[in-house]
Scaffold this motif. Structure first.
Motif, PDB file in Angstrom:
ATOM      1  N   CYS A  40      47.634  34.061  36.916  1.00 30.87           N
ATOM      2  CA  CYS A  40      46.854  35.283  37.133  1.00 30.87           C
ATOM      3  C   CYS A  40      47.424  36.022  38.347  1.00 30.87           C
ATOM      4  O   CYS A  40      47.794  35.398  39.355  1.00 30.87           O
ATOM      5  N   CYS A  41      47.484  37.346  38.241  1.00 27.75           N
ATOM      6  CA  CYS A  41      48.052  38.101  39.371  1.00 27.75           C
ATOM      7  C   CYS A  41      47.185  37.978  40.623  1.00 27.75           C
ATOM      8  O   CYS A  41      47.682  38.142  41.745  1.00 27.75           O
ATOM      9  N   ASP A  42      45.896  37.669  40.450  1.00 28.83           N
ATOM     10  CA  ASP A  42      45.032  37.476  41.622  1.00 28.83           C
ATOM     11  C   ASP A  42      44.972  36.029  42.071  1.00 28.83           C
ATOM     12  O   ASP A  42      44.265  35.681  43.020  1.00 28.83           O
ATOM     13  N   GLY A  43      45.678  35.127  41.385  1.00 28.52           N
ATOM     14  CA  GLY A  43      45.715  33.719  41.765  1.00 28.52           C
ATOM     15  C   GLY A  43      44.460  32.950  41.452  1.00 28.52           C
ATOM     16  O   GLY A  43      44.306  31.805  41.900  1.00 28.52           O
ATOM     17  N   SER A  44      43.552  33.531  40.667  1.00 29.65           N
ATOM     18  CA  SER A  44      42.278  32.851  40.412  1.00 29.65           C
ATOM     19  C   SER A  44      42.438  31.599  39.575  1.00 29.65           C
ATOM     20  O   SER A  44      41.545  30.739  39.577  1.00 29.65           O
ATOM     21  N   ASP A  45      43.536  31.451  38.836  1.00 32.17           N
ATOM     22  CA  ASP A  45      43.717  30.245  38.038  1.00 32.17           C
ATOM     23  C   ASP A  45      44.075  29.041  38.904  1.00 32.17           C
ATOM     24  O   ASP A  45      43.937  27.896  38.456  1.00 32.17           O
ATOM     25  N   GLU A  46      44.528  29.274  40.135  1.00 32.12           N
ATOM     26  CA  GLU A  46      44.861  28.184  41.056  1.00 32.12           C
ATOM     27  C   GLU A  46      43.822  28.148  42.183  1.00 32.12           C
ATOM     28  O   GLU A  46      44.152  28.121  43.365  1.00 32.12           O
TER      29      GLU A  46
ATOM     30  N   PHE B 208      40.741  30.534  30.127  1.00 29.87           N
ATOM     31  CA  PHE B 208      40.328  30.883  31.488  1.00 29.87           C
ATOM     32  C   PHE B 208      40.466  32.395  31.687  1.00 29.87           C
ATOM     33  O   PHE B 208      41.492  32.995  31.361  1.00 29.87           O
ATOM     34  N   TYR B 209      39.426  33.014  32.235  1.00 27.96           N
ATOM     35  CA  TYR B 209      39.398  34.457  32.448  1.00 27.96           C
ATOM     36  C   TYR B 209      39.886  34.792  33.851  1.00 27.96           C
ATOM     37  O   TYR B 209      39.375  34.257  34.845  1.00 27.96           O
ATOM     38  N   CYS B 210      40.907  35.673  33.931  1.00 26.64           N
ATOM     39  CA  CYS B 210      41.424  36.156  35.214  1.00 26.64           C
ATOM     40  C   CYS B 210      40.862  37.552  35.471  1.00 26.64           C
ATOM     41  O   CYS B 210      41.175  38.481  34.706  1.00 26.64           O
ATOM     42  N   PRO B 211      40.068  37.761  36.501  1.00 18.51           N
ATOM     43  CA  PRO B 211      39.520  39.106  36.760  1.00 18.51           C
ATOM     44  C   PRO B 211      40.604  40.138  37.054  1.00 18.51           C
ATOM     45  O   PRO B 211      40.533  41.272  36.592  1.00 18.51           O
ATOM     46  N   ASN B 212      41.608  39.762  37.843  1.00 18.73           N
ATOM     47  CA  ASN B 212      42.759  40.639  38.140  1.00 18.73           C
ATOM     48  C   ASN B 212      42.314  42.019  38.606  1.00 18.73           C
ATOM     49  O   ASN B 212      42.654  43.049  38.004  1.00 18.73           O
ATOM     50  N   ASP B 213      41.576  42.069  39.694  1.00 17.18           N
ATOM     51  CA  ASP B 213      41.131  43.347  40.246  1.00 17.18           C
ATOM     52  C   ASP B 213      42.332  44.238  40.578  1.00 17.18           C
ATOM     53  O   ASP B 213      43.350  43.755  41.075  1.00 17.18           O
ATOM     54  N   ARG B 214      42.240  45.539  40.249  1.00 13.38           N
ATOM     55  CA  ARG B 214      43.281  46.549  40.431  1.00 13.38           C
ATOM     56  C   ARG B 214      44.412  46.418  39.405  1.00 13.38           C
ATOM     57  O   ARG B 214      45.433  47.073  39.520  1.00 13.38           O
TER      58      ARG B 214
ATOM     59  N   CYS C 204      47.820  31.365  45.871  1.00 17.65           N
ATOM     60  CA  CYS C 204      48.746  32.266  45.177  1.00 17.65           C
ATOM     61  C   CYS C 204      48.663  33.659  45.799  1.00 17.65           C
ATOM     62  O   CYS C 204      47.576  34.117  46.154  1.00 17.65           O
ATOM     63  N   PRO C 205      49.794  34.352  45.903  1.00 17.92           N
ATOM     64  CA  PRO C 205      49.746  35.728  46.418  1.00 17.92           C
ATOM     65  C   PRO C 205      49.106  36.652  45.388  1.00 17.92           C
ATOM     66  O   PRO C 205      49.261  36.466  44.181  1.00 17.92           O
ATOM     67  N   ASN C 206      48.396  37.661  45.864  1.00 25.79           N
ATOM     68  CA  ASN C 206      47.759  38.628  44.975  1.00 25.79           C
ATOM     69  C   ASN C 206      48.741  39.767  44.709  1.00 25.79           C
ATOM     70  O   ASN C 206      49.066  40.556  45.588  1.00 25.79           O
ATOM     71  N   THR C 207      49.233  39.826  43.468  1.00 28.50           N
ATOM     72  CA  THR C 207      50.212  40.847  43.068  1.00 28.50           C
ATOM     73  C   THR C 207      49.613  41.859  42.095  1.00 28.50           C
ATOM     74  O   THR C 207      50.344  42.555  41.384  1.00 28.50           O
ATOM     75  N   CYS C 208      48.303  41.945  42.058  1.00 29.15           N
ATOM     76  CA  CYS C 208      47.643  42.795  41.055  1.00 29.15           C
ATOM     77  C   CYS C 208      47.928  44.280  41.271  1.00 29.15           C
ATOM     78  O   CYS C 208      48.025  45.032  40.305  1.00 29.15           O
ATOM     79  N   ALA C 209      48.030  44.716  42.530  1.00 29.67           N
ATOM     80  CA  ALA C 209      48.254  46.142  42.780  1.00 29.67           C
ATOM     81  C   ALA C 209      49.589  46.580  42.187  1.00 29.67           C
ATOM     82  O   ALA C 209      49.692  47.596  41.491  1.00 29.67           O
TER      83      ALA C 209
END
Length: 548
Positions: free
Chosen positions: A153-159, A129-135, A184-189
């Protein structure tokens, strides 16, 4: 458009079975033949939105471009475009699947390529599964981690099923069994800042290491030039030392010959002295007869008692008459000539013999029993020297000094020959185009040591490696770029020979980072060194793709 709607609309019975009857839904999931027969005439409702959007916009040909397939990296989106999809690992002749079979939560392909955005094909490693993880930095996760309730995924896209829209679209019975009911919270930044900071540090270290590596290569080439000049001097010096060695050898042989001649003379002198001593100490075989003036009775008494008989008269020689027994007992043969003629003749003879010898070279007396024993037993000459002093005559000392001079000359020739071979090797390496070897050539003769755990490890290039006092191998050679091997170390108890593999890592300093033991008595050391910093590593870091 109406024809598309009729083809896309599933029968009402099927819709009811999916939404209202959990048992029927489970039956469909467990029956591939039934599932495939239904797929040929219907699609799930969640896949109808793109079709209705295209109908409303009047652009049915751009369906694939309008919607990105969930879980697929941007560079692979083109593989999922079109009205049909073929499994990525399918062989020739495999039947394609309809586009609706992608991410329909049912695994049709063995490699899981038809379910890149769901967990239906968990258990395989080909499709992730590909996680885009913007930023931040994009990443891949295993299919088994999709919608498992854990935010990978830090952007929560897997859930993605935990988003409000997706939860609301699920039947009530499925909403209650969802692993996660909040997004999921977005922790990508925050994650991105830490990743980019570490990446900047690594890039700076690589740039610095690459500069040092280039300096090492230039130093190796300059060292080869200097070695070539020194080699010329060594080559010119070797014949001179060889000539000195031959002269020392000739001097040594001459000293040995002279010592041998003196030894022979000493042996002859010793033999003569022994013979003279034997003659003077041996009694006559028969008793001396009595003089004529002695009567028979007196002669008989003299013969029985061995006492000397006195002679009367003066005799023709006018000398005293002495019995042979008295001569033997008292060495009175010198008295035979009172005028001293016999003594003078003997003295002259002795003086003539002495002229043939050097008085200083003849041992004054026979050595004692202890000295003779010590000189016969190997390895105890030093003890004799300690007890009795050097005690060597000049000719023996001359032999020792000549042998010592010859050994020194031999050692100088040997050392210079070894140096010549070493310089030739440096010249060859410096002329090589292999920058990998040039960069590490500065390690020649260097040792790197460090205590790791309870042992102290020492790695000496290009010689040997030790664990405390135990050998873990001798230098064997290079196994690949930045990988060296030591083998033939001390045997383990009941096991193989110890060996060591050295893996170099990029670093601005030489340091033994760690030592592990992947298998019994087989060690692996990680050593940082500027020679391991290459342009290829820097480019790979800059162009690194998603994390896996």
């Amino acid at each position: 458009a109406l024809r598309l709607l009729r083809l896309a609309r599933p029968p009402l019975a099927d819709l009811g079975a999916v939404d209202a009857l959990p048992a029927a839904a489970e039956h469909r999931r467990s029956s591939p033949s039934l599932r495939r027969s239904q797929r040929s005439r219907c699609v799930q409702r969640r896949d109808l939105a793109p079709i209705f959007a295209v109908i409303a916009g009047g652009a049915a040909s751009s369906v694939a471009e309008a919607v990105a397939v969930r879980g697929v990296a941007p560079e692979n989106q083109a593989k999922y475009a079109g009205s049909t999809f073929s499994c990525l690992d399918a062989g020739a002749g495999s039947a394609p699947l309809p586009a609706a079979a992608v991410n329909d939560d049912f695994c049709d392909c063995e490699d899981g390529s038809d379910e890149p955005g769901t967990g239906a094909c968990a258990g395989q490693r080909e499709t992730m599964f590909y996680c885009p993880n913007d930023r931040s930095v994009a990443s891949f996760v295993y299919a088994s981690r999709v919608n498992d309730g854990v935010c990978d995924c830090c952007d929560g896209s897997d859930e993605w099923r935990s988003s409000p829209g997706e939860l609301a679209s699920l039947p009530a019975w499925r909403q209650g069994t969802a692993p996660r009911k909040t997004p999921c919270p977005n922790t990508c930044a925050e994650e991105g800042r830490a990743i980019f900071k570490e990446r900047s540090r690594r890039e700076a270290a690589l740039v610095s290491g690459i500069k040092q590596r280039k300096s090492l290569i230039e130093a190796a080439r300059q060292g080869a030039i200097n070695a070539g000049k020194e080699l010329e001097t060594v080559i010119a010096e070797i014949p001179k030392l060889e000539e000195k060695e031959r002269e020392a050898e000739a001097a040594m042989e001459a000293a040995k010959q002279k010592a041998e001649q003196i030894r022979i003379k000493q042996e002859k002198a010793a033999e003569k002295a022994a013979a003279s001593s034997t003659t003077s100490t041996t009694p006559p075989p028969v008793p001396t007869p009595a003089p004529p003036e002695v009567d028979a009775a007196g002669a008989s008494d003299a013969a029985e008692t061995g006492a000397p008989a006195a002679a009367a008269g003066s005799g023709e020689a006018g000398g005293a008459v002495i019995s042979e027994y008295t001569k033997w007992m008292e060495g009175a043969e010198k008295v035979e000539g009172l005028d001293g003629s016999a003594g003078k003749e003997e003295e002259a003879e002795t003086s003539a013999e002495d002229d043939d010898f050097d008085v200083d070279l003849i041992a004054p007396k026979e050595p004692s029993l202890l000295v003779r024993i010590l000189t016969k037993v190997p390895g105890v000459n030093w003890l004799r020297k300690k007890i009795f002093g050097e005690g060597k005559p000049p000719h023996e000392r001359a032999v020792d000094e000549a042998e010592k001079a010859h050994r020194e000359a031999q050692n100088k020739v040997r050392e210079l020959t070894t140096k010549k071979e070493d310089l030739e090797r440096k010249v060859r390496e410096g002329q090589s185009e292999d920058e990998e070897r040039l960069a590490y050539s500065g390690l020649d003769g260097r040792c790197i040591s460090k205590k790791v755990g309870e042992y102290k490890y020492e790695v000496c290039f290009f010689d040997k490696a030790k664990q405390d006092s135990i050998s873990v191998g001798k230098w064997k050679g290079w196994e690949g770029p930045g990988v060296a091997k030591f083998d033939g170390g001390q045997y383990c108890p009941g096991g193989p020979e110890r060996s060591l593999k050295v893996v170099f890592e990029c670093g601005s300093t030489e340091d033994l980072l760690d030592v592990t033991e992947p298998s019994r008595c087989t060690y692996q050391a990680a050593i940082s060194h500027p020679a391991a910093c290459t342009d290829a590593l820097l480019q790979a870091l800059k162009s690194s793709g998603p994390r896996r």
